[in-house]
Design a protein around this motif. Structure first.
Motif, PDB file in Angstrom:
ATOM      1  N   UNK A 113      29.078  43.127  71.923  1.00 42.71           N
ATOM      2  CA  UNK A 113      30.207  42.226  71.707  1.00 42.71           C
ATOM      3  C   UNK A 113      30.170  41.087  72.704  1.00 42.71           C
ATOM      4  N   UNK A 114      30.364  39.875  72.167  1.00 39.94           N
ATOM      5  CA  UNK A 114      30.424  38.659  72.981  1.00 39.94           C
ATOM      6  C   UNK A 114      31.755  37.981  72.674  1.00 39.94           C
ATOM      7  N   UNK A 115      32.637  37.915  73.672  1.00 43.96           N
ATOM      8  CA  UNK A 115      33.948  37.303  73.447  1.00 43.96           C
ATOM      9  C   UNK A 115      33.838  35.782  73.457  1.00 43.96           C
ATOM     10  N   UNK A 116      34.175  35.180  72.335  1.00 45.61           N
ATOM     11  CA  UNK A 116      34.131  33.720  72.220  1.00 45.61           C
ATOM     12  C   UNK A 116      34.914  33.292  70.991  1.00 45.61           C
ATOM     13  N   UNK A 117      35.509  32.112  71.064  1.00 43.04           N
ATOM     14  CA  UNK A 117      36.119  31.528  69.871  1.00 43.04           C
ATOM     15  C   UNK A 117      35.019  31.164  68.881  1.00 43.04           C
ATOM     16  N   UNK A 118      35.287  31.360  67.589  1.00 43.85           N
ATOM     17  CA  UNK A 118      34.367  30.992  66.517  1.00 43.85           C
ATOM     18  C   UNK A 118      35.084  30.014  65.594  1.00 43.85           C
ATOM     19  N   UNK A 119      34.498  28.861  65.390  1.00 44.95           N
ATOM     20  CA  UNK A 119      35.066  27.850  64.503  1.00 44.95           C
ATOM     21  C   UNK A 119      34.347  27.902  63.160  1.00 44.95           C
ATOM     22  N   UNK A 120      35.123  27.878  62.067  1.00 42.65           N
ATOM     23  CA  UNK A 120      34.546  27.946  60.722  1.00 42.65           C
ATOM     24  C   UNK A 120      35.122  26.828  59.866  1.00 42.65           C
ATOM     25  N   UNK A 121      34.224  26.029  59.283  1.00 38.88           N
ATOM     26  CA  UNK A 121      34.620  25.013  58.312  1.00 38.88           C
ATOM     27  C   UNK A 121      33.868  25.301  57.025  1.00 38.88           C
ATOM     28  N   UNK A 122      34.576  25.807  56.053  1.00 36.84           N
ATOM     29  CA  UNK A 122      33.977  26.221  54.775  1.00 36.84           C
ATOM     30  C   UNK A 122      34.548  25.362  53.663  1.00 36.84           C
ATOM     31  N   UNK A 123      33.667  24.819  52.838  1.00 40.89           N
ATOM     32  CA  UNK A 123      34.074  23.956  51.736  1.00 40.89           C
ATOM     33  C   UNK A 123      33.182  24.284  50.540  1.00 40.89           C
ATOM     34  N   UNK A 124      33.775  24.768  49.465  1.00 40.47           N
ATOM     35  CA  UNK A 124      32.985  25.115  48.280  1.00 40.47           C
ATOM     36  C   UNK A 124      32.337  23.900  47.633  1.00 40.47           C
ATOM     37  N   UNK A 125      32.783  22.704  48.001  1.00 38.60           N
ATOM     38  CA  UNK A 125      32.160  21.498  47.470  1.00 38.60           C
ATOM     39  C   UNK A 125      30.905  21.123  48.244  1.00 38.60           C
ATOM     40  N   UNK A 126      30.921  21.343  49.562  1.00 37.26           N
ATOM     41  CA  UNK A 126      29.822  20.817  50.381  1.00 37.26           C
ATOM     42  C   UNK A 126      29.073  21.852  51.201  1.00 37.26           C
ATOM     43  N   UNK A 127      29.693  22.984  51.536  1.00 35.92           N
ATOM     44  CA  UNK A 127      28.964  23.995  52.277  1.00 35.92           C
ATOM     45  C   UNK A 127      29.734  24.554  53.458  1.00 35.92           C
ATOM     46  N   UNK A 128      28.995  24.873  54.537  1.00 36.17           N
ATOM     47  CA  UNK A 128      29.569  25.581  55.682  1.00 36.17           C
ATOM     48  C   UNK A 128      29.032  25.003  56.982  1.00 36.17           C
ATOM     49  N   UNK A 129      29.905  24.954  57.975  1.00 35.73           N
ATOM     50  CA  UNK A 129      29.489  24.747  59.364  1.00 35.73           C
ATOM     51  C   UNK A 129      30.335  25.705  60.192  1.00 35.73           C
ATOM     52  N   UNK A 130      29.673  26.549  60.986  1.00 32.73           N
ATOM     53  CA  UNK A 130      30.374  27.507  61.821  1.00 32.73           C
ATOM     54  C   UNK A 130      29.634  27.623  63.148  1.00 32.73           C
ATOM     55  N   UNK A 131      30.391  27.770  64.240  1.00 29.73           N
ATOM     56  CA  UNK A 131      29.758  27.837  65.545  1.00 29.73           C
ATOM     57  C   UNK A 131      30.650  28.578  66.548  1.00 29.73           C
ATOM     58  N   UNK A 132      29.989  29.136  67.558  1.00 31.49           N
ATOM     59  CA  UNK A 132      30.690  29.828  68.628  1.00 31.49           C
ATOM     60  C   UNK A 132      29.829  30.916  69.236  1.00 31.49           C
ATOM     61  N   UNK A 133      29.965  31.135  70.525  1.00 31.49           N
ATOM     62  CA  UNK A 133      29.259  32.223  71.184  1.00 31.49           C
ATOM     63  C   UNK A 133      27.756  32.098  71.142  1.00 31.49           C
ATOM     64  N   UNK A 134      27.242  30.870  71.117  1.00 32.31           N
ATOM     65  CA  UNK A 134      25.804  30.667  71.090  1.00 32.31           C
ATOM     66  C   UNK A 134      25.186  30.669  69.704  1.00 32.31           C
ATOM     67  N   UNK A 135      26.015  30.834  68.661  1.00 26.21           N
ATOM     68  CA  UNK A 135      25.520  30.849  67.282  1.00 26.21           C
ATOM     69  C   UNK A 135      26.047  29.611  66.557  1.00 26.21           C
ATOM     70  N   UNK A 136      25.183  28.967  65.803  1.00 26.11           N
ATOM     71  CA  UNK A 136      25.559  27.778  65.041  1.00 26.11           C
ATOM     72  C   UNK A 136      24.894  27.877  63.673  1.00 26.11           C
ATOM     73  N   UNK A 137      25.710  27.894  62.616  1.00 28.58           N
ATOM     74  CA  UNK A 137      25.208  28.081  61.252  1.00 28.58           C
ATOM     75  C   UNK A 137      25.653  26.910  60.385  1.00 28.58           C
ATOM     76  N   UNK A 138      24.739  26.405  59.572  1.00 29.02           N
ATOM     77  CA  UNK A 138      25.102  25.380  58.606  1.00 29.02           C
ATOM     78  C   UNK A 138      24.465  25.698  57.258  1.00 29.02           C
ATOM     79  N   UNK A 139      25.197  25.420  56.189  1.00 27.78           N
ATOM     80  CA  UNK A 139      24.705  25.570  54.821  1.00 27.78           C
ATOM     81  C   UNK A 139      25.132  24.348  54.026  1.00 27.78           C
ATOM     82  N   UNK A 140      24.273  23.922  53.111  1.00 29.42           N
ATOM     83  CA  UNK A 140      24.568  22.736  52.305  1.00 29.42           C
ATOM     84  C   UNK A 140      23.915  22.880  50.937  1.00 29.42           C
ATOM     85  N   UNK A 141      24.157  21.889  50.074  1.00 31.41           N
ATOM     86  CA  UNK A 141      23.620  21.859  48.715  1.00 31.41           C
ATOM     87  C   UNK A 141      24.091  23.088  47.923  1.00 31.41           C
ATOM     88  N   UNK A 142      25.400  23.141  47.664  1.00 28.63           N
ATOM     89  CA  UNK A 142      25.968  24.261  46.908  1.00 28.63           C
ATOM     90  C   UNK A 142      25.470  24.170  45.467  1.00 28.63           C
TER      91      UNK A 142
END
Length: 208
Positions: A113-142
């Motif tokens: 377990x790593x305590x950290x805030x995680x930010x999530x921006x999810x949009x079914x039109x455009x994709x995902x951007x999420x980050x926090x605790x050393x992890x950064x994820x992006x998805x596009x082209x739905x």
């Protein structure tokens, strides 16, 4: 490539007829909601088809274990669980993620377990951007958006009910501690029903 071709493996195997049949199953009366939110997933593979990383992103609006955002990251060197609430984050890892079809046959270790805030921006039109605790994820082209529901999603051998809106994505990337994770996504399906190992999962309700 194992469960690469579809959402959480299980969704890829579900045909429209199977999904329709599930919709006709009588609602299991004893089952009540245990989680409401979103759970995009990203699985990466090397050239030989071996999983190099799986990132489960969580945006929990309500659950029996609280609310909040979290990551559960599987890699061959172990499992990392990131969030502000260990009670919620470790429950997501142990109750859900460790039993997802993507991880069938892969080793599972006790999550760190790593305590950290995680930010999530999810949009079914455009994709995902999420980050926090050393992890950064992006998805596009739905590639598609479709509803899915079943009363037979097994977690640790116990059937759960699940409904969601699924959006396979054509492009995705994950960074961990500043390094781009090796491997690529796997795409399949048909032009009318594409699948991908990078997918959005929104309006998600689990019942047990």
């Amino acid at each position: 490539m194992g469960t690469a071709l579809g959402a959480m493996g299980f969704l890829a195997a579900a045909t429209p007829a199977a999904a329709a049949a599930d919709a006709l199953v009588d609602d299991p009366a004893p089952r009540k909601p245990i989680l409401v939110g979103a759970n995009p997933g990203l699985q990466l593979f090397d050239g030989a088809g071996s999983c190099t990383a799986y990132v489960s992103t969580w945006q929990v609006e309500w659950s029996t274990h609280g609310a909040g955002n979290a990551f559960v990251l599987w890699r061959p060197d172990g499992v990392r669980a990131v969030g502000e609430d260990p009670h919620l984050t470790l429950w997501l890892a142990e109750h859900f993620v460790r039993h997802f079809p993507e991880l069938d046959g892969l080793p599972w270790s006790a999550p760190r377990f790593h305590r950290s805030a995680v930010q999530v921006r999810l949009d079914l039109a455009s994709g995902l951007r999420a980050w926090g605790g050393g992890i950064d994820v992006s998805m596009a082209e739905v590639l598609d958006r479709r509803a899915f529901a079943t009363d037979r999603f097994p977690l640790a051998g116990v059937d759960h009910s699940l409904s969601l809106v699924f959006g396979p994505c054509g492009r995705a990337r994950a960074r961990v501690d500043g390094r781009v994770q090796p491997g690529g996504i796997s795409r399949g399906g048909t032009p009318n029903r594409p699948s991908s190992s990078a997918f959005l999962a929104a309006a998600e309700v689990w019942r047990a």
